[in-house]
Design an enzyme around this catalytic site. Structure first.
Site, short mmCIF file in Angstrom:
data_model
loop_
_atom_site.label_atom_id
_atom_site.label_comp_id
_atom_site.label_asym_id
_atom_site.label_seq_id
_atom_site.Cartn_x
_atom_site.Cartn_y
_atom_site.Cartn_z
N VAL A 1 0.75 -1.08 0.10
CA VAL A 1 -0.14 -0.13 0.16
C VAL A 1 0.72 1.20 0.06
O VAL A 1 1.76 1.33 0.63
CB VAL A 1 -0.90 0.22 1.37
CG1 VAL A 1 -1.78 1.10 1.21
CG2 VAL A 1 -1.73 -1.30 1.25
N CYS A 2 0.52 2.30 -0.87
CA CYS A 2 1.05 3.73 -0.55
C CYS A 2 0.11 4.79 -0.70
O CYS A 2 -1.39 4.39 -0.53
CB CYS A 2 2.13 3.81 -1.67
SG CYS A 2 1.58 3.79 -3.52
N ARG A 3 0.45 5.90 -1.36
CA ARG A 3 -0.64 6.96 -1.42
C ARG A 3 -1.62 6.91 -2.47
O ARG A 3 -2.90 6.79 -2.40
CB ARG A 3 0.08 8.11 -1.27
CG ARG A 3 -0.96 9.40 -1.34
CD ARG A 3 -0.35 10.60 -1.62
NE ARG A 3 0.17 11.06 -2.76
CZ ARG A 3 -0.19 11.49 -3.65
NH1 ARG A 3 -1.66 11.88 -3.61
NH2 ARG A 3 0.13 11.76 -5.05
N GLY B 1 -0.69 4.27 -5.44
CA GLY B 1 -0.60 2.86 -5.98
C GLY B 1 0.82 2.92 -6.62
O GLY B 1 1.36 1.86 -7.04
N MET C 1 -4.06 4.84 -0.38
CA MET C 1 -5.03 5.07 0.62
C MET C 1 -5.81 6.34 0.01
O MET C 1 -6.73 6.68 0.77
CB MET C 1 -3.90 5.74 1.47
CG MET C 1 -3.22 4.66 2.23
SD MET C 1 -4.33 3.56 3.26
CE MET C 1 -4.83 4.47 4.50
#
Length: 98
Positions: free
Chosen positions: A62-64, A66, A90
């Site tokens: 997961v990141c901000r 993708g 996110m």
């Protein structure tokens, strides 16, 4: 690379599925909220901390948005890990945060 949307991940979590989640955002980003139970390993440290991971497990990255999780996913898959990238990151997450 295997991918799931944020909504698919949220639905599976709500149904009781357990994911080993790695959040590759920077620490200050994670401080604003992360998926409950996620482990923070910033993208720049993934290479140096991959020894903490278990190749017999499947990890959700997961990141901000993708992008960084996609890069981390490709790198770790190349090292023999089983990875799912959460597309949308996110920004698309509507579930619980801690």
């Amino acid at each position: 690379m295997k991918e799931m949307t944020a909504k698919e991940v949220e639905n599976q979590l709500n149904e009781g599925k357990v994911f080993d989640i790695i959040d590759v955002r920077e620490t200050d980003e994670v401080a604003e909220g992360k998926i409950p139970g996620a482990i923070n390993i910033p993208l720049g440290l993934v290479e140096f901390r991959m020894h903490e991971l278990d190749k017999s497990k499947e990890y959700l990255m997961v990141c901000r948005s993708g992008g960084r999780s996609g890069r981390a996913s490709q790198f770790l898959e190349g090292q023999g890990f089983t990875i799912i990238n959460m597309t949308g990151g996110m920004l698309a997450w509507e579930g619980k945060v801690e």
